[in-house]
Each structure stands twice: as C-alpha cells, then as structure tokens.
Scaffold this motif. Structure first.
Motif, mmCIF file in Angstrom:
data_model
loop_
_atom_site.group_PDB
_atom_site.id
_atom_site.type_symbol
_atom_site.label_atom_id
_atom_site.label_comp_id
_atom_site.label_asym_id
_atom_site.label_seq_id
_atom_site.Cartn_x
_atom_site.Cartn_y
_atom_site.Cartn_z
ATOM 1 N N ARG A 32 -28.910 -80.122 54.259
ATOM 2 C CA ARG A 32 -30.033 -80.898 54.791
ATOM 3 C C ARG A 32 -31.172 -80.016 55.313
ATOM 4 N N LEU A 33 -30.893 -78.712 55.515
ATOM 5 C CA LEU A 33 -31.921 -77.808 56.030
ATOM 6 C C LEU A 33 -32.365 -76.767 55.007
ATOM 7 N N GLU A 34 -31.838 -76.854 53.787
ATOM 8 C CA GLU A 34 -32.118 -75.821 52.784
ATOM 9 C C GLU A 34 -33.590 -75.717 52.412
ATOM 10 N N SER A 35 -34.346 -76.782 52.544
ATOM 11 C CA SER A 35 -35.765 -76.724 52.201
ATOM 12 C C SER A 35 -36.607 -76.097 53.308
ATOM 13 N N HIS A 36 -36.013 -75.902 54.489
ATOM 14 C CA HIS A 36 -36.734 -75.327 55.620
ATOM 15 C C HIS A 36 -36.218 -73.935 56.006
ATOM 16 N N VAL A 37 -34.914 -73.739 55.915
ATOM 17 C CA VAL A 37 -34.285 -72.507 56.395
ATOM 18 C C VAL A 37 -33.803 -71.666 55.222
ATOM 19 N N ALA A 38 -34.320 -70.434 55.129
ATOM 20 C CA ALA A 38 -33.861 -69.514 54.080
ATOM 21 C C ALA A 38 -32.459 -69.018 54.397
ATOM 22 N N SER A 39 -32.211 -68.711 55.664
ATOM 23 C CA SER A 39 -30.889 -68.273 56.094
ATOM 24 C C SER A 39 -30.863 -68.157 57.608
ATOM 25 N N PHE A 40 -29.657 -68.162 58.159
ATOM 26 C CA PHE A 40 -29.412 -67.715 59.521
ATOM 27 C C PHE A 40 -28.871 -66.296 59.400
ATOM 28 N N TRP A 41 -29.060 -65.482 60.410
ATOM 29 C CA TRP A 41 -28.562 -64.108 60.316
ATOM 30 C C TRP A 41 -28.183 -63.564 61.700
ATOM 31 N N THR A 42 -27.319 -62.565 61.671
ATOM 32 C CA THR A 42 -26.957 -61.856 62.899
ATOM 33 C C THR A 42 -27.102 -60.365 62.661
ATOM 34 N N MET A 43 -27.435 -59.650 63.713
ATOM 35 C CA MET A 43 -27.535 -58.187 63.641
ATOM 36 C C MET A 43 -26.982 -57.604 64.939
ATOM 37 N N ASP A 44 -25.965 -56.758 64.797
ATOM 38 C CA ASP A 44 -25.373 -56.064 65.942
ATOM 39 C C ASP A 44 -25.591 -54.572 65.763
ATOM 40 N N PHE A 45 -26.150 -53.945 66.790
ATOM 41 C CA PHE A 45 -26.567 -52.548 66.679
ATOM 42 C C PHE A 45 -26.144 -51.800 67.936
ATOM 43 N N ARG A 46 -25.518 -50.631 67.740
ATOM 44 C CA ARG A 46 -25.130 -49.775 68.846
ATOM 45 C C ARG A 46 -25.722 -48.389 68.613
ATOM 46 N N PRO A 47 -26.533 -47.882 69.529
ATOM 47 C CA PRO A 47 -27.180 -46.583 69.321
ATOM 48 C C PRO A 47 -26.169 -45.444 69.192
ATOM 49 N N VAL A 48 -26.375 -44.608 68.186
ATOM 50 C CA VAL A 48 -25.587 -43.391 67.999
ATOM 51 C C VAL A 48 -26.545 -42.277 67.598
ATOM 52 N N PRO A 49 -26.174 -41.005 67.791
ATOM 53 C CA PRO A 49 -27.067 -39.901 67.416
ATOM 54 C C PRO A 49 -27.397 -39.917 65.924
ATOM 55 N N ASP A 50 -28.638 -39.569 65.605
ATOM 56 C CA ASP A 50 -29.103 -39.457 64.217
ATOM 57 C C ASP A 50 -28.906 -40.753 63.418
ATOM 58 N N GLN A 51 -29.044 -41.870 64.086
ATOM 59 C CA GLN A 51 -28.837 -43.146 63.406
ATOM 60 C C GLN A 51 -30.036 -43.517 62.536
ATOM 61 N N ILE A 52 -29.788 -44.414 61.623
ATOM 62 C CA ILE A 52 -30.850 -44.960 60.775
ATOM 63 C C ILE A 52 -31.350 -46.246 61.413
ATOM 64 N N GLY A 53 -32.647 -46.431 61.465
ATOM 65 C CA GLY A 53 -33.209 -47.612 62.094
ATOM 66 C C GLY A 53 -33.038 -48.864 61.243
ATOM 67 N N HIS A 54 -33.388 -49.982 61.821
ATOM 68 C CA HIS A 54 -33.314 -51.280 61.145
ATOM 69 C C HIS A 54 -34.629 -51.521 60.406
ATOM 70 N N ARG A 55 -34.549 -51.597 59.079
ATOM 71 C CA ARG A 55 -35.749 -51.745 58.251
ATOM 72 C C ARG A 55 -36.061 -53.224 58.023
#
Length: 272
Positions: A32-55
């Motif tokens: 019922r929401l497919e015409s409005h919502v492309a997707s729901f999403w989650t992102m969990d991030f924990r800082p570590v040395p020399d990490q790659i950022g979120h693009r």
C-alpha cells in the motif's frame, strides 16, 4: 502499485563496507506504500581507526532520518532534500539510524512542502510535520525491534496520507513516470513533447517543485538505472552499458559516473 524505479546505494556495491562496525540494510515497504516509499533502511556505524566513511549518492529521492540513539524525540529526526552530487560522511561517534526513502514525485503529499524548499538541506522533521512528526519519532524511539519500528513508521505514513489534502501535480507525476519508464534516457525536449508543454514551462514546474531542472532529474535517474544494471551484472561490456543508456561514449559514461558516485567506475570495479 509497484514502483518501477529502485535506486541503489554504495553498501550494495562496495564489499569492503561489509564490516562488523558498519552495517546497512534496506527493507521494502508494504504494497500500500510502494508508490510513495522506495525503501526503509537502517545504518549502524561504530568508529574505528582508518575507517571508510558512509557514501551518499544522488538517487532522486528524499529521506526522513531518525537518530535511534537520541535521548529525546526533539531534534532526533530530520529530512534530507534532493542532492545532485555524492558526499562521504565521516562520523566520530557511534550512529544508529533509521530512514524512510521517499520518491520525489509523491514526497510532498507526506511532507506538505515542495522539495525545492529542502534541496541540499537537512531540516528537522518537527519543523516540517510539527506534532505529527514528533509523535512518530517518539514511537520509533520507543520501539524495541526493527519490525516494531517498521510497523510504527508505516502506521504513521498511512495516517498522514489518509489526512493529506495535497494532490500530486499531474504534470510532475506524469513527467516522472515517463522518466522512470525510460530510465532517464531521453532529452528534455522529448519529455516536454510527451507531456504536451513547453520546455520553459517544464523547467519552471520542476524548479518550483523539486529545486532541480528536468535535465538534472533525468541525469540522476539515468545514472541510478545504469547503476542498477551494473550491480546486477546484466551487461556484456562497459561500452555496451554506456551505449544502452544514451551516453555518447565510454569516456562520457565514466566521467558522469565519477561525478555522481564520487569514485571512478574502474576504482569501483577493482573494489568489487
């Protein structure tokens, strides 16, 4: 109604991002929401040395983002407007985010404001939806599991849409359906002819509604459509892929890819 456009994001394309300290997942909306919502999403991030950022890359969509680690609902959620270039986000603290990715042509019926007012900006959800936004965020923060969060989000979206008295502009809606159907592979002149208006009027309407020109929206959808096919491996060569989506040659394709992705196509292929 099932939508024909499904944008792709960097976690699906870069295996090196699949780390214990960086987890991204997407969840499909209910029918019922497919015409409005492309997707729901989650992102969990924990800082570590020399990490790659979120693009973050252009996808022709608008996101409502909720900080699940926020101690209070006030200022915990914000809306990210349409973007035309990539950005790499570097976090110095742990992040746990929940997002609702809205299609641009129908986002106004939820956010009650033209997307031109949000272009390139992050605006607190409470400033857009006032009390309705606050109630939604409070319930999302109180939810204990991802299924619970999804259920809360869908329930509030259903209510907002049921109460909405904002009609989607027929010209905007028709134009975007043509853009999606053609995967962005047509000219502004061709698009204007198909919706029976002048290019000047079409540009004015897109600027007022999206804060983008028809050419910019065409470029983003074409890039994302190409990216989807690249991700699925449905091509024999990069030259054939470029030709299929109307790029003049492979060089034009790779330059456009770098512009939108922020990384060269060859660099991405090496990482894959």
């Amino acid at each position: 109604m099932t939508h024909s456009f499904h944008p792709v994001h960097s976690p699906k394309l870069q295996p090196e991002l699949h780390q214990p300290w960086y987890k991204c997942r997407e969840y499909p909306p209910s029918p019922r929401l497919e015409s409005h919502v492309a997707s729901f999403w989650t992102m969990d991030f924990r800082p570590v040395p020399d990490q790659i950022g979120h693009r973050v890359i252009p996808d022709g969509c608008v996101d409502i983002v909720v900080n699940l680690l926020s101690p209070a609902s006030r200022k915990a959620a914000y809306v990210v407007g349409l973007t035309t270039q990539s950005e790499v986000l570097q976090f110095s603290e742990a992040r746990s985010l929940f997002g609702i990715r809205l299609y641009s042509e129908s986002a106004r019926s939820i956010l009650k404001t033209p997307l031109s007012a949000l272009k390139g900006e992050r605006i607190y959800l409470e400033d857009v939806l006032s009390l309705k936004g606050m109630y939604c965020v409070e319930e999302i923060l109180a939810a204990q599991t991802i299924p619970d969060i999804l259920a809360v989000a869908e329930q509030h979206l259903d209510r907002i849409l049921a109460d909405s008295d904002i009609a989607i502009s027929p010209l905007v809606y028709q134009s975007m359906q043509i853009i999606y159907d053609r995967k962005g592979n047509l000219s502004v002149t061709n698009l204007a002819n198909q919706v029976h208006c002048s290019e000047r009027h079409l540009r004015r309407v897109f600027d007022q509604e999206f804060g983008l020109s028809p050419k910019e929206m065409l470029g983003i959808v074409r890039f994302q459509s190409t990216l989807q096919e690249f991700h699925q491996g449905r091509y024999s060569s990069l030259a054939d892929l470029a030709l299929k989506y109307g790029y003049y040659d492979e060089s034009h394709f790779t330059n456009t890819f770098t512009q939108y992705y922020g990384m060269s196509l060859k660099g991405l292929i090496r990482k894959r």
